[in-house]
Every structure is written in C-alpha cells, then in structure tokens.
Scaffold this active site. Structure first.
Site, PDB file in Angstrom:
ATOM      1  N   LYS A  40       4.459  -8.890   6.591  1.00 54.70           N
ATOM      2  CA  LYS A  40       3.549  -9.501   5.617  1.00 54.70           C
ATOM      3  C   LYS A  40       4.262  -9.690   4.268  1.00 54.70           C
ATOM      4  CE  LYS A  40       1.746  -5.054   4.255  1.00 54.70           C
ATOM      5  NZ  LYS A  40       0.884  -3.946   4.672  1.00 54.70           N
ATOM      6  N   ARG A 138     -11.365   0.834   2.836  1.00 55.18           N
ATOM      7  CA  ARG A 138     -10.962  -0.526   2.497  1.00 55.18           C
ATOM      8  C   ARG A 138     -11.533  -1.378   3.631  1.00 55.18           C
ATOM      9  NH1 ARG A 138      -4.599  -1.882   1.883  1.00 55.18           N
ATOM     10  NH2 ARG A 138      -4.803  -1.663   4.131  1.00 55.18           N
ATOM     11  N   HIS A 167      -5.926   2.783   9.605  1.00 55.25           N
ATOM     12  CA  HIS A 167      -4.822   2.816   8.640  1.00 55.25           C
ATOM     13  C   HIS A 167      -4.990   4.070   7.791  1.00 55.25           C
ATOM     14  CE1 HIS A 167      -1.492   1.066   6.534  1.00 55.25           C
ATOM     15  NE2 HIS A 167      -2.140   0.890   5.394  1.00 55.25           N
ATOM     16  N   ARG A 229       3.381   0.964  13.428  1.00 53.08           N
ATOM     17  CA  ARG A 229       3.431  -0.250  12.596  1.00 53.08           C
ATOM     18  C   ARG A 229       4.343  -0.073  11.382  1.00 53.08           C
ATOM     19  NH1 ARG A 229      -2.409   0.414  12.638  1.00 53.08           N
ATOM     20  NH2 ARG A 229      -2.206   0.865  10.430  1.00 53.08           N
ATOM     21  N   TYR A 272      14.261  -8.555 -27.874  1.00 52.67           N
ATOM     22  CA  TYR A 272      12.923  -8.620 -28.458  1.00 52.67           C
ATOM     23  C   TYR A 272      12.484  -7.233 -28.911  1.00 52.67           C
ATOM     24  CZ  TYR A 272      12.254 -13.232 -26.328  1.00 52.67           C
ATOM     25  OH  TYR A 272      12.357 -14.542 -25.976  1.00 52.67           O
ATOM     26  N   CYS A 319      14.093  -9.735 -20.623  1.00 53.26           N
ATOM     27  CA  CYS A 319      13.484 -10.991 -21.077  1.00 53.26           C
ATOM     28  C   CYS A 319      13.046 -11.805 -19.858  1.00 53.26           C
ATOM     29  CB  CYS A 319      14.485 -11.800 -21.891  1.00 53.26           C
ATOM     30  SG  CYS A 319      15.316 -10.846 -23.173  1.00 53.26           S
ATOM     31  N   ASP A 321      14.266 -14.562 -18.574  1.00 52.75           N
ATOM     32  CA  ASP A 321      15.342 -15.070 -17.719  1.00 52.75           C
ATOM     33  C   ASP A 321      16.641 -14.284 -17.851  1.00 52.75           C
ATOM     34  OD1 ASP A 321      13.624 -17.379 -17.202  1.00 52.75           O
ATOM     35  OD2 ASP A 321      14.112 -17.915 -19.268  1.00 52.75           O
TER      36      ASP A 321
HETATM   37  C1  LIG Z   1       1.563  -2.874   5.312  1.00 53.22           C
HETATM   38  C2  LIG Z   1       0.968  -2.233   6.466  1.00 53.22           C
HETATM   39  C3  LIG Z   1       1.729  -1.446   7.335  1.00 53.22           C
HETATM   40  C4  LIG Z   1       3.174  -1.095   7.065  1.00 53.22           C
HETATM   41  O1  LIG Z   1       3.266  -0.142   6.050  1.00 53.22           O
HETATM   42  P1  LIG Z   1       4.671   0.535   5.653  1.00 53.22           P
HETATM   43  O2  LIG Z   1       4.287   1.619   4.740  1.00 53.22           O
HETATM   44  O3  LIG Z   1       5.468  -0.539   4.993  1.00 53.22           O
HETATM   45  O4  LIG Z   1       5.287   0.986   6.915  1.00 53.22           O
HETATM   46  C5  LIG Z   1       1.126  -0.949   8.468  1.00 53.22           C
HETATM   47  N1  LIG Z   1      -0.176  -1.214   8.728  1.00 53.22           N
HETATM   48  C6  LIG Z   1      -0.942  -1.952   7.915  1.00 53.22           C
HETATM   49  C7  LIG Z   1      -2.363  -2.204   8.255  1.00 53.22           C
HETATM   50  C8  LIG Z   1      -0.407  -2.476   6.755  1.00 53.22           C
HETATM   51  O5  LIG Z   1      -1.181  -3.207   5.940  1.00 53.22           O
END
Ligand SMILES: *Cc1c(COP(=O)(O)O)cnc(C)c1O
Length: 378
Positions: A40, A138, A167, A229, A272, A319, A321
């Site tokens: 992602k 969430r 998650h 994951r 700056y 800055c 750039d």
């Molecule tokens: C981003 C994400 C992951 C991966 O998380 P990491 O900490 O980068 O391994 C796994 N599951 C879900 C649902 C996520 O949104």
C-alpha cells in the site's frame, strides 16, 4: 534528465527480504503460513508496480493495497497476483473491483450491501476478506457483535467468504496486554464465523485467517494463522523498538549532490530564522533536497547527512528545496555525493535512526518521500 536527489530502490533486496521472511516462517514450524505482501501507499514510497512485480518474482501470490485506485494501478503495472484491498469501500466506485479483479475487504454491513449490489449488477460472485475489529476500534465488524451482523453478510448471494482477519493495535509494544486480548478475541470470533456459516447454510466450507503485521509476526508465532501480512519488513526495516535475526537489507537509499559550498564567519547565522549561529568559521554545503522532497523540518539541528564518509550535521533550517550541512574540515566540492539515507564508506544512516531523531516512525519517513524524487531501480 535526472535531478541530483534520487531514491535508489534495490529490488533484489526486496526479493531477498521476502525470501528471508519465508525462511523464518518455515523454521521450526510445520505447515508454515503464506504471506500477504503489503504494497500500500506506493509500496511505502518505493514504487508499487515495480515492488509488487519483484515480489511476484520472489513467489508472492497475494499482495495488498489500501484502496481500489491503488489496486487498479497495480493491475496497470502488470501485476497478476491476487490483490487484496484493505480499506473501506462503501463510498467508492465499486466497478473497479470487477474491472481489475480485486479482492475487497468487507468491514461494515454497509460495505457488504454495496459490494453485494455491485456483484449482482456484474452478475458475478466475488470473494472477499472479512475484517473483524478485535480492539483497534478502526475498521471491522465488532468482535462482540458478530452474531448480530454476520447472518446478513453470510447470506449475501454474490459474496463468498475467502478469509477472515483482524489487525493488532499494539503489536510493537511488548508491555501491552491488548495484543494477547486481541488474539483471544479473534480466535473466538473465528468460532462464531464458522458456526454462523454452518447456520446460514452458506457455501462457506473453509476460509483463511490472518492477523499479523511485521511486528506481530516477529513477536508471536501463535498469530501466524494461514498467512502473515508484513509491510515494513519487506522493505528491510524492523519496526522499532523490536529487533530481529531475520536477514534483511534496507531497500531504499536517498542520495544527492552538493550544489554549492559556502564559508560562514564567526557569529553569522544560517537559513530561515537563523537558528544556527557559527561559533567560529564554518563551511556549509548546500544540498538540493528539502521538505518538498519529504525531508522533515525537524531534521535541522538534529539529523546529519554523510559526506566523504563522515557525518555532516544538518544546520539552520530544512528549506522547501534545499538543506544546509556543516562540512567544516571536510574537503568537499560541488558535485560530491551526499547520502541522506543509506551507506557511504563505513557509515550508515538508516530510516529508524532518522525517525528517532525527529520523533516519528520509519513508515512516515518512507511514505513521505516526495513524488518529484526519481526512483531508480536496480
Ligand atoms: C499496513 C498494514 C500491514 C503491514 O504493516 P507493517 O507494520 O508494515 O508490517 C498489515 N496489515 C494491515 C491491515 C495493514 O494496514
């Protein structure tokens, strides 16, 4: 034409990290789990299409992205593996799921109805992953209300349950009790899904289960289930504060070149707000990379870059750039290489170190790398 500030992405490192994770999952574990390779947010800034195809080469059969648009981009890049969309869908244009053969996550009853209607319109049955909220609060069906919400979902004619997942909110916090609580809640939820599926007499015979992000998979093999994951680990970074023996190589380096060198006299300020004042004669190198490239303002006065194998503190201000580095005592000239993230000679600045300097997480640094920075693949 290419700007001096470039991100080099080592696809070989990404493949090797994938294989190392596979090796780790196989070690002392029968029936090792599969992997959902998380790409992602443009593969954490590394470039989603290139990274996903490298992961396919390394054996990945399921990659995950945040939304339908990211899934469509992966298909356009030629990705053939199954693509799971993590995000909520109820307000999206769902045709993309069918046009691009994406696997949705269903995380609310509203999304279930919307995907069911879209599948009926397309005259297709679509496989989905069910998201269960076990304590992150969430996305996902609440773990303690599944008996109420599952019957309608499982009875949806054009929807086929392919996996159920959750998650973890605190996988990187070894002190937190919630991690274990979430595991228990998830396993109870799976029992509820199995019995509701029987009750609904739906076509659900078996489905996969998954839960572990990078931190969770490192911490506890009980949460490996059918797949894990990993995201951050694929890019060669262990989520802080954890440590690991998995052989990983950071996949991204960020380098630039000095565009100008300037002498500053005692008592003069730099940048700056003149937040840096020279206590004696200093030599300042100007580097053409700034916050428009994703470099955080807070690096000024805290971070450093590597020049001629030495650490040159970032001084004054970052800055839009440009940034300024104190290279006093180093023999530098315009054109010299500057390493912002990566290795030079025997020293290294990694994303974890940079994140710690400015009080953020490695994820944010990687995802923020600016779109105008060219990614060069090797
Ligand atoms: C981003 C994400 C992951 C991966 O998380 P990491 O900490 O980068 O391994 C796994 N599951 C879900 C649902 C996520 O949104």
């Amino acid at each position: 034409m290419i700007r001096p500030t470039v991100a080099r992405v080592d696809l070989g490192a990404i493949k090797s990290n994938y294989r190392s994770i596979v090796g780790y999952l196989r070690r002392d574990h029968e029936g090792a789990p599969g992997i959902v390779a998380v790409v992602k947010a443009n593969a954490y800034g590394h470039g989603a299409g290139q990274v996903a195809r490298a992961l396919e080469d390394a054996g990945a059969d399921l990659v995950a992205c945040a939304d339908i648009e990211e899934g469509a981009a992966l298909r356009s890049a030629g990705v053939r593996a199954e693509i799971l969309v993590f995000g909520a869908l109820s307000v999206s244009d769902l045709d993309g799921l069918f046009d691009c053969r994406l696997t949705p996550t269903i995380s609310t009853p509203g999304a279930a109805r919307a995907v069911q209607a879209a599948a009926a319109k397309h005259k297709q049955t679509i496989r989905y992953h069910l998201k269960i909220d076990t304590g992150m609060n969430r996305l996902g069906f609440r773990f303690d209300n599944l008996a109420g919400t599952l019957p309608e979902l499982l009875a949806s004619e054009n929807l086929q349950l392919s996996a159920a997942y959750t998650h973890f909110a605190t996988a990187d916090d070894v002190e937190s009790k919630l991690f274990a609580e979430q595991r228990v809640r998830f396993e109870r939820s799976l029992d509820t899904v199995r019995s509701s599926a029987n009750f609904a007499d739906s076509a659900v015979s078996s489905f996969d289960t998954h839960a572990a992000n990078s931190a969770a998979l490192l911490r506890d093999s009980r949460v490996w289930y059918d797949r894990v994951r990993p995201g951050l680990l694929l890019y060669g970074i262990v989520p802080p504060p954890l440590a690991s023996t998995v052989q990983l190589r950071p996949a991204l380096s960020l380098t630039s070149r000095i565009v100008a060198v300037k002498g500053v006299r005692q008592g003069e300020g730099v940048g700056y707000g003149v937040k840096f004042t020279a206590e004696g004669p200093r030599t300042i190198a100007i580097v053409p990379a700034g916050y428009a490239d994703g470099l955080d303002l807070r690096l000024a006065g805290r971070g450093a870059v590597l020049v001629r194998g030495r650490r040159a503190p970032i001084v004054g201000s970052v800055c839009m750039d440009m940034l300024m580095a104190d290279v006093t005592g180093l023999d530098v000239s315009p054109g010299d290489e500057v390493v912002i993230i990566g290795t030079q000679e025997t020293d290294q600045i990694d994303v974890r170190e940079m994140a710690a300097q400015i009080g953020t997480i490695p994820y944010e640094i990687l995802c923020r790398l600016g779109t105008r920075i060219e990614r060069v693949y090797q």
